[in-house]
Write an enzyme that holds these catalytic residues in place. Structure first.
Site, PDB file in Angstrom:
ATOM      1  N   GLU A  85      -1.507  12.100  -7.457  1.00  0.00           N
ATOM      2  CA  GLU A  85      -1.666  10.994  -7.544  1.00  0.00           C
ATOM      3  C   GLU A  85      -2.712  11.127  -8.439  1.00  0.00           C
ATOM      4  O   GLU A  85      -3.745  11.872  -8.670  1.00  0.00           O
ATOM      5  CB  GLU A  85      -2.504  10.345  -5.949  1.00  0.00           C
ATOM      6  CG  GLU A  85      -1.789   8.769  -6.264  1.00  0.00           C
ATOM      7  CD  GLU A  85      -2.529   8.216  -4.729  1.00  0.00           C
ATOM      8  OE1 GLU A  85      -2.315   8.737  -3.883  1.00  0.00           O
ATOM      9  OE2 GLU A  85      -3.149   6.753  -5.997  1.00  0.00           O
ATOM     10  N   HIS A 378      -5.644   1.932 -12.408  1.00  0.00           N
ATOM     11  CA  HIS A 378      -4.176   3.054 -11.951  1.00  0.00           C
ATOM     12  C   HIS A 378      -2.956   3.070 -13.699  1.00  0.00           C
ATOM     13  O   HIS A 378      -2.709   3.994 -13.620  1.00  0.00           O
ATOM     14  CB  HIS A 378      -3.442   2.791 -10.492  1.00  0.00           C
ATOM     15  CG  HIS A 378      -3.611   2.947  -9.376  1.00  0.00           C
ATOM     16  ND1 HIS A 378      -3.459   3.276  -8.788  1.00  0.00           N
ATOM     17  CD2 HIS A 378      -4.993   3.510  -9.450  1.00  0.00           C
ATOM     18  CE1 HIS A 378      -3.503   2.966  -7.912  1.00  0.00           C
ATOM     19  NE2 HIS A 378      -4.305   3.886  -7.728  1.00  0.00           N
TER      20      HIS A 378
HETATM   21  C1  MEV Z   1      -3.685   4.169  -3.467  1.00  0.00           C
HETATM   22  O1  MEV Z   1      -3.136   5.585  -2.813  1.00  0.00           O
HETATM   23  C2  MEV Z   1      -4.863   3.772  -2.443  1.00  0.00           C
HETATM   24  C3  MEV Z   1      -5.444   2.506  -2.243  1.00  0.00           C
HETATM   25  O2  MEV Z   1      -4.347   1.379  -1.841  1.00  0.00           O
HETATM   26  C4  MEV Z   1      -6.655   1.890  -0.845  1.00  0.00           C
HETATM   27  C5  MEV Z   1      -6.741   0.919  -0.452  1.00  0.00           C
HETATM   28  O3  MEV Z   1      -6.122  -0.004  -0.514  1.00  0.00           O
HETATM   29  O4  MEV Z   1      -8.284   1.099  -0.559  1.00  0.00           O
HETATM   30  C6  MEV Z   1      -5.865   2.099  -3.552  1.00  0.00           C
END
Ligand code: MEV
Length: 422
Positions: A85, A378
């Site tokens: 990721e 992201h």
């Molecule tokens: C994504 O891999 C993880 C998150 O969704 C965690 C969260 O929402 O606390 C960003």
């Protein structure tokens, strides 16, 4: 043609690949090529990986990255992470650096015990069973002597063995509930071997052993990682507001399971990455962590936050059954390297490092979610991935990255911009 095959495991690797290409792909010209592309040219190294599992055809790459500047109990670590990721390592690095100037992570191992159970059926008088257990308890422990000899020397072994009556929940069902200390090894093989030896010594005409197996629910093998600082030191435009929103985000994950699962998933982004890099069993860790999150009967956040007397405090309690000796930790060259990078930690120290990585990840996610939103970070990584897919060169990457600053990144928009500047 039937696609069921017997004796597959006995075929050579090349025969297996050919069979697969011929039987499960419409156009199979690429299959052999792609599979072979990932073979290691070092035959010995390839053989080592082939032997980890049955029917190995090739290797599946995952990125191995590092997050520097993890200050944990006043020691600085570079933390190895294996994860696909895109934003995880970047987030861990940013947060590690952030907390390194605010006292770093404080971690404590709260317990190291693990559980294994012999599940059995007994239809007779409970008093007789209890007497049989009491009379034979020493013999049951003695039955594991050859297995526990080395572990005993290292200060581990069987800590407790008790008979548990489960007949109220399932007719005739009892357990031998065994508590173990496995020191620096994860202990799965050790525990299972002990349990099978105990079961063999315990069975009689009236006792039907159903199964003997360790539990991946390890609430007694628990670690805490914590960060804290004066709210004023949190930085940003309005640290008090930041702390309050952050606190609310954690409270929401305490009472709302839909949010708690995602919240904990973010923690596991950090946890799993280090668990994988060090050759540990991430499925066991995942199962144990989520069971622990449900221990009060509802699924809740694994992390907690307080803002009191001007102090922001954020911590995580997580069960982690990890090893730094044995298993893949000794076999996989990259796992070995990871452990060397972490200064050859004990299992306890590794629990602390992994928990810190989990807390860092959770902090990064909540900080992003309660401020700029998650897509901001992201999207940057998403953009880089698209540009790599398109084969953009360094100059094109720079131009397009600048163009998309503050804009929404979609695949189509990036392709269109790429074509425009080409
Ligand atoms: C994504 O891999 C993880 C998150 O969704 C965690 C969260 O929402 O606390 C960003």
């Amino acid at each position: 043609m039937s696609k069921v095959i017997s004796g597959f495991s006995k075929r050579s690797k090349q025969e297996k690949i050919n069979w697969l290409a011929e039987n499960y792909f419409e156009k199979n010209t690429h299959v052999v090529e792609i599979i072979q592309q990932y073979w290691n040219t070092d035959e010995k190294l390839q053989q080592l990986h082939d032997d980890f599992i049955e029917n190995t055809l090739t290797n599946f790459y995952m990125p191995f990255g590092v997050a520097p500047n993890f200050l944990i109990n006043n020691e600085t670590y570079v933390v190895p992470m294996v994860i696909e990721e895109s934003s995880v390592v970047a987030a861990a690095s940013l947060v590690a650096k952030y907390w390194s100037t605010r006292g770093g992570f404080k971690t404590t191992v709260l317990g190291t015990t693990k559980i294994g159970q012999v599940h059995f059926m007994f239809e007779g008088d409970k008093k007789e069973l209890t007497a049989y257990f009491t009379n034979n308890k020493e013999k049951l422990v003695a039955a594991t002597a050859s297995i526990t000899k080395n572990m005993d020397k290292r200060g581990g072994g069987i800590l407790d063995l008790k008979l548990v009556d489960k007949t109220a929940e399932l007719a005739n069902y009892y357990q031998l509930h065994v508590t173990f200390e496995t020191k620096d090894s994860m202990g799965a093989n050790f525990i299972n071997s002990c349990l099978e030896a105990i079961a063999n010594a315990f069975r009689n005409d009236q006792i039907e052993i159903i199964m003997s197996i360790l539990s991946n629910f390890v609430p007694g093998c628990l670690v805490r990682a914590e960060v804290s600082c004066p709210i004023a030191d949190l930085g940003g435009e309005n640290p008090q507001k930041f702390a309050e929103k952050f606190y609310q985000a954690v409270q929401i994950a305490q009472i709302e399971p839909y949010r708690a699962v995602t919240h904990n998933k973010g923690i596991m982004n950090g946890v799993d990455a280090v668990v994988l890099a060090t050759g540990n069993d991430f499925r066991a860790v995942e199962a144990g962590a989520h069971a622990y999150a449900s221990k009060e009967g509802a699924y809740k956040s694994l992390s907690h936050c307080t803002i009191a007397d001007g102090i922001f405090k954020f911590w995580l309690d997580i069960p982690l059954a990890l090893g730094t000796v044995g298993g893949l930790t000794a076999l996989h060259p990259m796992a070995k390297l990871s452990l060397e990078m972490l200064q050859k930690p004990s299992a306890n120290r590794l629990m602390e490092i992994v928990a810190a990585a989990g807390l860092a990840q959770n902090f990064a996610a909540l900080r992003a979610l309660t401020t700029k939103g998650i897509q901001h970070g992201h999207m940057k990584m998403h953009l880089q991935n698209i540009l790599n897919q398109l084969g953009a060169n360094a100059q094109e990457k720079e131009k397009i990255t600048t163009y998309f600053d503050g804009k929404t990144v979609t695949h189509a928009a990036v392709v269109s911009k790429f074509e425009e500047i080409k």
